[in-house]
Scaffold this motif. Structure first.
Motif, short mmCIF file in Angstrom:
data_model
loop_
_atom_site.label_atom_id
_atom_site.label_comp_id
_atom_site.label_asym_id
_atom_site.label_seq_id
_atom_site.Cartn_x
_atom_site.Cartn_y
_atom_site.Cartn_z
N GLU A 103 -151.72 3.88 -63.54
CA GLU A 103 -150.63 4.59 -62.87
C GLU A 103 -149.54 3.62 -62.40
OE1 GLU A 103 -150.16 7.87 -62.81
OE2 GLU A 103 -151.93 7.84 -64.11
N ALA A 104 -149.95 2.46 -61.88
CA ALA A 104 -148.97 1.48 -61.42
C ALA A 104 -148.14 0.96 -62.58
CB ALA A 104 -149.69 0.33 -60.71
N MET A 105 -148.79 0.68 -63.71
CA MET A 105 -148.05 0.16 -64.86
C MET A 105 -147.13 1.22 -65.45
SD MET A 105 -150.90 -2.20 -66.78
CE MET A 105 -151.51 -3.70 -66.00
N ARG A 106 -147.55 2.48 -65.39
CA ARG A 106 -146.68 3.55 -65.86
C ARG A 106 -145.45 3.69 -64.98
NH1 ARG A 106 -151.50 7.78 -67.53
NH2 ARG A 106 -151.56 7.24 -69.76
N MET A 107 -145.62 3.43 -63.68
CA MET A 107 -144.47 3.45 -62.78
C MET A 107 -143.48 2.36 -63.18
SD MET A 107 -144.65 5.92 -60.64
CE MET A 107 -143.45 5.40 -59.39
N ALA A 108 -144.00 1.22 -63.65
CA ALA A 108 -143.11 0.14 -64.11
C ALA A 108 -142.34 0.56 -65.34
CB ALA A 108 -143.93 -1.12 -64.39
N THR A 109 -143.01 1.26 -66.27
CA THR A 109 -142.32 1.66 -67.50
C THR A 109 -141.27 2.73 -67.25
OG1 THR A 109 -144.01 3.33 -68.02
CG2 THR A 109 -144.32 1.11 -68.93
N ILE A 110 -141.42 3.50 -66.16
CA ILE A 110 -140.39 4.49 -65.82
C ILE A 110 -139.06 3.79 -65.57
CG2 ILE A 110 -139.64 6.13 -64.04
CD1 ILE A 110 -142.56 7.01 -63.80
N GLY A 111 -139.15 2.63 -64.93
CA GLY A 111 -137.93 1.88 -64.63
C GLY A 111 -137.46 0.99 -65.76
N GLU A 112 -138.37 0.64 -66.67
CA GLU A 112 -138.00 -0.27 -67.75
C GLU A 112 -138.86 0.04 -68.97
OE1 GLU A 112 -137.76 -5.10 -68.46
OE2 GLU A 112 -137.61 -4.32 -66.42
N SER A 113 -138.48 1.06 -69.69
CA SER A 113 -139.32 1.57 -70.78
C SER A 113 -139.32 0.69 -72.01
CB SER A 113 -138.85 2.97 -71.17
OG SER A 113 -137.50 2.93 -71.62
N ASN A 114 -138.36 -0.23 -72.12
CA ASN A 114 -138.28 -1.06 -73.33
C ASN A 114 -138.85 -2.46 -73.12
OD1 ASN A 114 -136.34 -1.99 -71.62
ND2 ASN A 114 -134.75 -2.28 -73.18
N ASN A 115 -139.72 -2.64 -72.14
CA ASN A 115 -140.34 -3.93 -71.91
C ASN A 115 -141.67 -3.98 -72.67
OD1 ASN A 115 -141.81 -6.18 -70.85
ND2 ASN A 115 -140.49 -6.15 -69.05
N PRO A 116 -141.79 -4.80 -73.71
CA PRO A 116 -143.02 -4.81 -74.52
C PRO A 116 -144.24 -5.27 -73.73
CG PRO A 116 -141.60 -6.66 -75.12
CD PRO A 116 -140.80 -5.78 -74.21
N LEU A 117 -144.05 -6.12 -72.72
CA LEU A 117 -145.18 -6.59 -71.91
C LEU A 117 -145.85 -5.44 -71.19
CD1 LEU A 117 -143.71 -9.83 -70.28
CD2 LEU A 117 -145.48 -9.71 -72.03
N PHE A 118 -145.06 -4.50 -70.69
CA PHE A 118 -145.63 -3.37 -69.96
C PHE A 118 -146.52 -2.55 -70.89
CE2 PHE A 118 -141.81 -3.10 -66.79
CZ PHE A 118 -142.10 -4.38 -66.36
N HIS A 119 -146.02 -2.27 -72.09
CA HIS A 119 -146.80 -1.47 -73.03
C HIS A 119 -148.06 -2.23 -73.48
CE1 HIS A 119 -143.82 1.68 -73.30
NE2 HIS A 119 -142.87 0.77 -73.46
N PHE A 120 -147.94 -3.54 -73.64
CA PHE A 120 -149.08 -4.36 -74.04
C PHE A 120 -150.20 -4.26 -73.01
CE2 PHE A 120 -151.42 -8.37 -73.87
CZ PHE A 120 -151.82 -8.53 -75.17
N HIS A 121 -149.86 -4.38 -71.74
CA HIS A 121 -150.89 -4.34 -70.70
C HIS A 121 -151.41 -2.93 -70.45
CE1 HIS A 121 -150.99 -8.55 -69.58
NE2 HIS A 121 -149.69 -8.57 -69.78
N ILE A 122 -150.57 -1.91 -70.65
CA ILE A 122 -151.06 -0.54 -70.59
C ILE A 122 -152.08 -0.31 -71.70
CG2 ILE A 122 -150.41 1.87 -70.99
CD1 ILE A 122 -147.85 1.34 -69.43
N ALA A 123 -151.80 -0.84 -72.88
CA ALA A 123 -152.74 -0.72 -74.00
C ALA A 123 -154.08 -1.36 -73.66
CB ALA A 123 -152.14 -1.37 -75.25
N ASP A 124 -154.03 -2.51 -73.01
CA ASP A 124 -155.24 -3.20 -72.62
C ASP A 124 -156.06 -2.35 -71.65
OD1 ASP A 124 -156.94 -5.67 -72.42
OD2 ASP A 124 -156.28 -5.56 -70.33
#
Length: 411
Positions: free
Chosen positions: A282-303
């Motif tokens: 949930e915390a990482m998804r909150m980060a992607t709401i503000g910056e959806s094009n950051n590949p690091l966020f998606h990488f760690h959500i995948a993990d």
């Protein structure tokens, strides 16, 4: 399969190199066990000693972690050797690499100082990728280089970090560890490799704290406030960092309504390391709401999704990461691994091949691709990648697996 340890023992055709020497060992050896080392001493004409005394002529200091006792105190043998040396006794204190070089064992020395990816270190040191990333974020370890975001580390530095973390986890107080590290400098300055950008400090609560370019941080990764921060021009900038250093959110009664994207991301990483996976997601998804094009966020959500046993969701997030950054090497590698696990071998092969196109010398990709090719019924092609992996690593469990797939006459 031949014994790997036997490969490092050269034939003894000339006069014994260690004739008349009495050799003792301290600390954990990176290249072999103490028993193997003592046998090697005898084979080279020397006498192996269990303890340090006036007759000891050489003390070899192992390179896998700091030479500290289980109670956090400096090695007793190192203390004794220094005392004898200061009294004028002819005892030499040498590193494991120097000892191997004395015996003419260059291949082992080279492997001792090679660079390793996080995945390779997990196998060698029996630690998790999450530990390695946490240590990197905290500044406890620093990657020697990064290739398309994939960090490479010095084995000795990570082994030292593991040793310190184990001591802290076993209840050894930070004051003792800090004092022991200072004492090691006094006993033998060469034994302590300088940790760039770090300063071990003591806190009254008994926790280990390290200083990095952004201030003070605990080994857990929790940043704390420092009244004397470094100047802005000294702060690092590394756009390729897997886990960039950002100020951590203060734990407690905090108004999260105004958190920044980076604070949400850092909190997600912290929660993931604490195995609070749903909250981390949930915390990482909150980060992607503000910056959806950051590949690091998606990488760690995948993990996190993978750890939650949601491989389909993890695959989708890995794809999102590489769509944003096609050169994200570790995302391609992880994608290939998950695809392989769910039985999509063709997809896994394609992902690994893209990773190798980016970085042909990535050891772990050769290892994983070889396994996929074996499952696809292509053993000849697989052997080429098993051999490539052995070019980079001949010590750990993965190396043993690779050897099992390579014919003896090809080694």
């Amino acid at each position: 399969m031949p014994d790997p340890s036997a490969e490092v023992v050269p034939s003894l055709q000339s006069s014994p190199i260690l004739s008349g020497e009495r050799v003792a060992f301290t600390g954990t050896l990176a290249s072999m066990t103490h028993r193997q080392a003592m046998e090697m001493v005898e084979q080279h004409g020397g006498t192996a000693m269990q303890h340090v005394g006036q007759q000891t002529s050489i003390l070899v200091v192992g390179e896998e972690g700091w030479p500290l006792e289980p109670d956090g105190l400096p090695s007793v043998k190192l203390e004794q050797a220094r005392q004898l040396h200061d009294k004028g006794e002819p005892i030499r204190i040498v590193s494991e690499s120097e000892w191997l070089k004395l015996l003419g064992i260059e291949p082992v020395e080279r492997k001792t100082h090679q660079l390793y990816t996080p995945a390779m270190l997990c196998q060698l040191l029996n630690v998790s990728v999450h530990d390695i990333r946490r240590w990197e974020r905290a500044g406890l370890i620093t990657s020697v280089k990064k290739v398309y975001r994939l960090p490479y580390f010095d084995f000795e530095e990570v082994a030292n970090a593991r040793r310190l973390s184990k001591l802290a986890a076993s209840g050894v107080r930070s004051e003792q560890i800090a004092a022991s590290l200072q004492r090691l400098h006094t006993l033998w300055p060469d034994v302590v490799k300088p940790l760039a950008q770090l300063e071990v400090m003591s806190r009254g609560m008994g926790g280990l704290v390290f200083r990095d370019d952004s201030g003070l941080v605990e080994t857990t990764g929790q940043r704390i406030f420092d009244f004397d921060p470094p100047s802005p021009e000294d702060e690092p900038s590394d756009e390729h960092s897997i886990l960039p250093l950002h100020p951590a959110p203060v734990v407690g009664n905090v108004d999260r309504q105004h958190w920044t994207v980076d604070e949400w991301f850092y909190e997600g990483c912290r929660l993931a390391e604490a195995n609070e996976l749903e909250s981390a997601l949930e915390a990482m998804r909150m980060a992607t709401i503000g910056e959806s094009n950051n590949p690091l966020f998606h990488f760690h959500i995948a993990d996190v999704l993978y750890r939650l046993k949601k491989p389909d969701g993890a695959i989708e997030r890995y794809y999102m990461a590489v769509e944003i950054d096609h050169d994200f090497l570790e995302a391609w590698t992880q994608l290939g691994c998950v695809l392989s696990e769910i039985g999509d071998l063709a997809g896994a092969q394609a992902a690994f091949q893209i990773a190798l196109d980016l970085h042909p010398d990535c050891p772990e990709v050769h290892f994983h691709l070889a396994g996929v090719l074996e499952q696809l019924g292509q053993p000849e092609a697989a052997v080429q990648h098993w051999r490539r992996y052995l070019d980079f690593d001949d010590r750990g469990p993965w190396a043993e697996i690779a050897r099992e797939h390579v014919s003896p006459d090809a080694q």
